[in-house]
Design a protein around this motif. Structure first.
Motif, PDB file in Angstrom:
ATOM      1  N   UNK A 149       0.829  -1.200   0.000  1.00 17.84           N
ATOM      2  CA  UNK A 149       0.000   0.000   0.000  1.00 17.84           C
ATOM      3  C   UNK A 149       0.863   1.249   0.000  1.00 17.84           C
ATOM      4  N   UNK A 150       0.363   2.272  -0.700  1.00 16.85           N
ATOM      5  CA  UNK A 150       0.899   3.621  -0.642  1.00 16.85           C
ATOM      6  C   UNK A 150      -0.021   4.440   0.260  1.00 16.85           C
ATOM      7  N   UNK A 151       0.551   5.335   1.028  1.00 21.27           N
ATOM      8  CA  UNK A 151      -0.253   6.255   1.831  1.00 21.27           C
ATOM      9  C   UNK A 151       0.124   7.694   1.502  1.00 21.27           C
ATOM     10  N   UNK A 152      -0.892   8.564   1.491  1.00 25.66           N
ATOM     11  CA  UNK A 152      -0.666   9.985   1.254  1.00 25.66           C
ATOM     12  C   UNK A 152      -1.425  10.825   2.268  1.00 25.66           C
ATOM     13  N   UNK A 153      -1.005  12.066   2.433  1.00 25.06           N
ATOM     14  CA  UNK A 153      -1.618  12.943   3.448  1.00 25.06           C
ATOM     15  C   UNK A 153      -3.097  13.196   3.197  1.00 25.06           C
ATOM     16  N   UNK A 154      -3.438  13.530   1.957  1.00 22.36           N
ATOM     17  CA  UNK A 154      -4.813  13.800   1.608  1.00 22.36           C
ATOM     18  C   UNK A 154      -5.465  14.857   2.482  1.00 22.36           C
ATOM     19  N   UNK A 155      -6.783  14.733   2.637  1.00 24.82           N
ATOM     20  CA  UNK A 155      -7.543  15.685   3.450  1.00 24.82           C
ATOM     21  C   UNK A 155      -7.323  15.433   4.942  1.00 24.82           C
ATOM     22  N   UNK A 156      -6.912  14.236   5.300  1.00 27.46           N
ATOM     23  CA  UNK A 156      -6.794  13.873   6.712  1.00 27.46           C
ATOM     24  C   UNK A 156      -5.640  14.607   7.402  1.00 27.46           C
ATOM     25  N   UNK A 157      -4.497  14.593   6.778  1.00 21.89           N
ATOM     26  CA  UNK A 157      -3.283  15.104   7.412  1.00 21.89           C
ATOM     27  C   UNK A 157      -2.684  16.307   6.682  1.00 21.89           C
ATOM     28  N   UNK A 158      -3.128  16.514   5.441  1.00 21.02           N
ATOM     29  CA  UNK A 158      -2.477  17.512   4.611  1.00 21.02           C
ATOM     30  C   UNK A 158      -2.997  18.919   4.806  1.00 21.02           C
ATOM     31  N   UNK A 159      -2.487  19.799   3.978  1.00 19.18           N
ATOM     32  CA  UNK A 159      -2.801  21.226   4.008  1.00 19.18           C
ATOM     33  C   UNK A 159      -4.239  21.446   3.539  1.00 19.18           C
ATOM     34  N   UNK A 160      -5.045  22.140   4.367  1.00 14.35           N
ATOM     35  CA  UNK A 160      -6.420  22.461   4.007  1.00 14.35           C
ATOM     36  C   UNK A 160      -6.704  23.929   4.316  1.00 14.35           C
ATOM     37  N   UNK A 161      -7.353  24.601   3.367  1.00 11.34           N
ATOM     38  CA  UNK A 161      -7.749  25.985   3.586  1.00 11.34           C
ATOM     39  C   UNK A 161      -6.629  26.964   3.312  1.00 11.34           C
ATOM     40  N   UNK A 162      -7.003  28.223   3.357  1.00 10.36           N
ATOM     41  CA  UNK A 162      -6.068  29.301   3.004  1.00 10.36           C
ATOM     42  C   UNK A 162      -5.231  29.766   4.191  1.00 10.36           C
ATOM     43  N   UNK A 163      -5.458  29.180   5.372  1.00 13.12           N
ATOM     44  CA  UNK A 163      -4.675  29.564   6.547  1.00 13.12           C
ATOM     45  C   UNK A 163      -3.520  28.596   6.792  1.00 13.12           C
ATOM     46  N   UNK A 164      -3.266  27.733   5.835  1.00 15.55           N
ATOM     47  CA  UNK A 164      -2.110  26.821   5.853  1.00 15.55           C
ATOM     48  C   UNK A 164      -2.160  25.863   7.043  1.00 15.55           C
ATOM     49  N   UNK A 165      -3.353  25.407   7.384  1.00 15.34           N
ATOM     50  CA  UNK A 165      -3.499  24.459   8.481  1.00 15.34           C
ATOM     51  C   UNK A 165      -3.251  23.039   7.990  1.00 15.34           C
ATOM     52  N   UNK A 166      -2.526  22.279   8.783  1.00 18.39           N
ATOM     53  CA  UNK A 166      -2.268  20.872   8.499  1.00 18.39           C
ATOM     54  C   UNK A 166      -2.653  20.059   9.734  1.00 18.39           C
TER      55      UNK A 166
END
Length: 896
Positions: free
Chosen positions: A204-221
């Motif tokens: 399996x490959x794993x990626x950050x996606x919506x769970x762990x990655x950058x979301x929104x314009x305030x650079x929240x991870x």
């Protein structure tokens, strides 16, 4: 011949891995004759496709229902496959043959069945803030012939799965984006053909996606968590009937992979020199890999895939290679699309190639990325060397028409690049075309706006550092969306997240899933998605269960509003987006001139009215009375506060007029004044709209309902700014966020908020289907059990056609005008009925293709009645295809 086909379970054909304990069956009836109606049905469920042993039989059920027949008596078992078939009797008591066998298979129905463990990369292997993505692998044995093998799998972050060197499934961005704290989807795969006797391996490959990655314009991870993880369970059923379960656990191993960076907004960086070829094959040497770490995580939130997964739905070839005035090398895909580029290179080991994705060229014809804000949308590939090698991303997507190529040597071969279009794989259902090339392009742009923004959640835009599930955009567009594609599973899943993220006091976050701040909730027209969206799905698909599932959420929102304002009748408190991006806004403001409290109270009244209707559908008698009274009181308060003081002038803005009319808030003289005021405002603007997100979706609809089709067509067919067609004159291939995203001189509206793929204004598609072509549902016949065909030619158009694949079958309305004669083709699917309204017709002059000499229209097979109304002939039909023809009379000859 009459037959039963198109069998579906929960909208899906032969679905694998359901966890709905009382699934619903739907089917379609086909017939080569007119006026066919189902009188009764029989439904059987068995354990095999030959129905040698029937497990359950409904017997003959006297009912015309053929949608969402709930299987209440069956006690379903996890992992079991159920075959089913249907037969019907028509209104003449003629039986059909049994349909072909269809099936569904259950997934895992309880958390206790998940014996596998969550596994993750140890922090010593990959730190929490590491950009690099992990690979995971596990070995297992198969010691007997396998009859059936299923993998149930999900992840924290995104995953891609391999088994014995082969990719598992054809979907992307799994497990999708849900309210991860409350709901996490798992997927089910049939992997029987991928297994071998003896040694096997999974990777399996794993990626950050919506769970762990950058979301929104305030650079929240790390909004949901700071470590990606995998949960996988393989169920083997051997030919001898025994079973074996193999799960992810501490025996699995982990290694930092070649994916050095993977972010939804920013793209991916892949170093092919680090590729672990064959890591999902048995016998692979993993001695340098690290044992996986067990990650404690809740399994009670797991649920089977609800919506349609994301797939690579289409491929596009570049249309041009551009050398910009600044010397940049740019591919033009010819279409603003969402997905990624698959490409092939031939370079030395370590050679770096970059692809920067963007939407438009600037005023000088050069690369323009300012409107992406901080989203980099860049794919970097580092070659392994030694020959031609191909790559496409895994855990990101880009919104783009153009791609700047960096590090690619000349000469370039366009055949080495392919655009891969990704979106939720919803069934296409609607088509529209007409005699206007510009309107046909508008329909194209609306469709591509939906494709680009329905990527697991209904995003506002697919390119900049946002891509969030804005509730306002979703409710404004949902009706148009339901024409173009079957969006019932898509919105059912999203509305489940809305209910999960809804506040205890009933407030609704601005975006779903909710990833903004604590106070980012409950704007009027945005939070109303909690009520408008379920009601629309019910109307378009006859889906009563969505109302049952969402009822407490719908009620929570209405009761939240009731507690906010004056006496529970006016909503005059809170923070609202108002008529967002209205052109009558003050300078340096994004909010249109319409009073925000006016908008809030208007939507409050509308949501209360829909609550009353919903309670009636569900038989909640006390709530029907409660919300009926509340609706009348809110409506009266609205009129006292906003309509009566305005006197003869009426509401002050286009949007104010539109909302009062659309939501039925004005009657009698007040309604006449409001219509007149709207026309006055349109005339003053030269028949250009000044509406924003709130008023625009309804503008042409209220004009049509008031009989002002000429005004509606004038608006629709304007080509100068501001209008729906102006962006098309500037080369738009999707719907823009701003009417003047690109100004007439080629400059831009703004770099801060200027998406060129923003579907909200595409809600005008509703008018194209409902009024230009003329396919319209009725509240009395949800799911198009009963519907209208009511085209309204105008604007100089000589033809228009639309089709809709409803749950009952194909509906079509097509009209042409030639030499003063109108011909209208109407197609009505079996087990439905339609009312056709023929505009500008005289009953005595209407003919139909099935008429015999001297026959009256109502005597034609399939036609139940025909009558003359003012300027219209009304015909009621059973199923079949009908072709009406009549001359356009002079206005003075029409009956009074």
């Amino acid at each position: 011949m009459i037959a039963v086909g198109q069998l579906r379970v929960e909208y899906k054909e032969n679905p694998l891995g359901l966890d709905i304990r009382n699934p619903r069956i739907s089917w379609q009836v086909s017939a080569d004759e007119r006026d066919v109606r189902q009188q009764a049905y029989q439904l059987q469920v068995a354990g095999a496709a030959d129905f040698g042993s029937v497990w359950w039989d409904s017997g003959r059920v006297e009912s015309g229902d053929s949608l969402h027949i709930e299987l209440k008596e069956l006690e379903l078992q996890s992992k079991e496959r159920y075959y089913y078939r249907v037969k019907i009797w028509d209104q003449h008591n003629r039986p059909t043959e049994w349909s072909g066998a269809a099936w569904w298979e259950m997934g895992l129905l309880s958390p206790e069945e998940w014996t596998a463990e969550w596994i993750t990369a140890p922090l010593a292997c990959l730190a929490e803030d590491a950009e690099q993505s992990p690979l995971l692998r596990g070995n297992f044995q198969v010691d007997r012939p396998v009859a059936r093998a299923r993998i149930y799998v999900t992840s924290l972050g995104l995953y891609e799965l391999e088994l014995n060197g082969a990719r598992v499934g054809d979907t992307y961005l799994n497990p999708g984006w849900t309210s991860y704290s409350h709901r996490l989807q798992y997927q089910t795969y049939d992997v029987t053909p991928l297994l071998t006797l003896g040694d096997n391996a999974a990777g399996a490959w794993l990626g950050n996606g919506w769970y762990k990655g950058n979301l929104g314009w305030e650079h929240r991870k790390h909004i949901y968590g700071n470590r990606t993880a995998l949960l996988l369970q393989l169920h083997l059923t051997y030919e001898d009937g025994t079973e074996h379960i193999i799960g992810s656990g501490p025996q699995w191993k982990v290694l930092p992979g070649p994916l050095l960076m993977s972010e939804l907004y920013h793209g991916e960086t892949y170093d092919a020199r680090l590729a672990q070829h064959g890591f999902s094959l048995p016998g692979y040497d993993d001695t340098l890999w690290t044992p996986a770490e067990i990650l404690p995580y809740d399994k009670n939130i797991l649920l089977a895939q609800e919506n349609d997964p994301v797939r690579a739905v289409q491929e596009l070839a570049p249309v041009a290679l551009i050398r910009t005035p600044a010397g940049e090398t740019v591919l033009d895909m010819g279409q603003n699309m969402v997905g990624w580029l698959r490409f092939t290179v031939d370079g030395a080991a370590g050679q770096e190639y970059q692809l920067r994705h963007f939407e438009v060229l600037d005023q000088g014809g050069n690369v323009y990325t300012d409107n992406l804000r901080t989203a980099r949308q860049t794919v970097t590939y580092i070659a392994r060397g030694g020959g031609r090698e191909s790559f496409q991303p895994r855990f990101t997507f880009q919104g783009f028409r153009y791609v700047q190529l960096l590090g690619f040597p000349d000469p370039l071969d366009l055949q080495d690049f392919t655009g891969v279009v990704l979106h939720s794989d919803m069934e296409p259902t609607g088509t529209f075309s007409c005699a206007s090339a510009l309107l046909n392009q508008l329909q194209h742009n609306i469709l591509w706006g939906q494709k680009g923004n329905f990527v697991d959640v209904p995003t506002d835009c697919p390119q900049r550092d946002e891509r969030l599930g804005w509730t306002g955009d979703a409710q404004m567009f949902i009706r148009t969306a339901a024409y173009l594609m079957n969006v019932a599973p898509f919105f059912s899943k999203w509305l489940g997240d809305l209910a999960a993220d809804q506040r205890e006091d009933g407030g609704v976050p601005y975006v779903i899933p909710h990833v903004l701040g604590e106070e980012a909730h409950s704007s009027a027209a945005w939070g109303d998605a909690a009520v408008i969206c379920p009601w629309t799905i019910y109307q378009c698909y006859g889906d009563k269960r969505i109302l049952e599932q969402q009822y407490s959420s719908m009620q929570g929102w209405v009761e939240y509003i009731r507690r906010q304002g004056s006496g529970g009748l006016l909503w005059n408190t809170g923070v609202h987006f108002g008529d967002w991006l209205g052109l009558d806004a003050k300078a340096d403001s994004h909010v249109g001139a319409t009073d925000r409290n006016y908008i809030a109270t208007a939507f409050y009244a509308y949501s209360v009215q829909l609550m009353e209707k919903t309670a009636k559908v569900l038989g909640r008698t006390e709530d029907v009375e409660k919300y009926s009274q509340l609706h009348h009181r809110v409506k009266d308060a609205f009129n006292q506060a906003y309509i009566l003081p305005a006197g003869e002038q009426g509401p002050a803005t286009q949007t104010a007029c539109v909302l009062a009319l659309m939501f039925g808030l004005v009657e009698g003289e007040a309604k006449k004044r409001t219509v007149a005021r709207l026309i006055q405002l349109l005339e003053a603007s030269g028949y250009h709209l000044t509406t924003g997100f709130v008023g625009t979706p309804y503008l042409n609809l209220v004009l049509a309902d008031a009989g002002h089709y000429e005004a509606a067509y004038k608006l629709l067919l304007q080509t100068d700014y501001p209008s729906w067609l102006y962006p098309i004159t500037r080369g738009a291939t999707t719907i823009w966020e701003h009417w003047d995203g690109i100004k007439e001189d080629g400059s831009f509206w703004s770099k801060e908020m200027n998406s060129f793929n923003h579907y909200a204004y595409g809600a005008v598609g509703d008018f194209l289907y409902r009024h230009v072509a003329g396919i319209e549902q009725t509240e009395e016949g949800p799911g198009y059990k009963q519907f209208l065909i009511q085209p309204h030619p105008g604007g100089g158009l000589t033809s228009a056609a639309a089709s809709l694949e409803s749950m009952y079958g194909t509906i079509r309305s097509e009209w042409t005008i030639d030499s003063g004669t109108i011909e209208l083709t109407a197609v009505v699917p079996p087990n439905t009925s339609a009312t056709v309204l023929l505009p500008d017709a005289l009953l005595a002059e209407v003919s139909e293709s099935g008429m015999q000499n001297g026959q009256q229209l109502e005597q034609v097979p399939g036609i139940h009645s025909a009558e003359q109304l003012v300027q219209t002939v009304k015909v009621t039909l059973g199923s079949g295809e009908y072709r009406f023809q009549y001359p356009l009379p002079a206005p003075c000859n029409l009956p009074a």
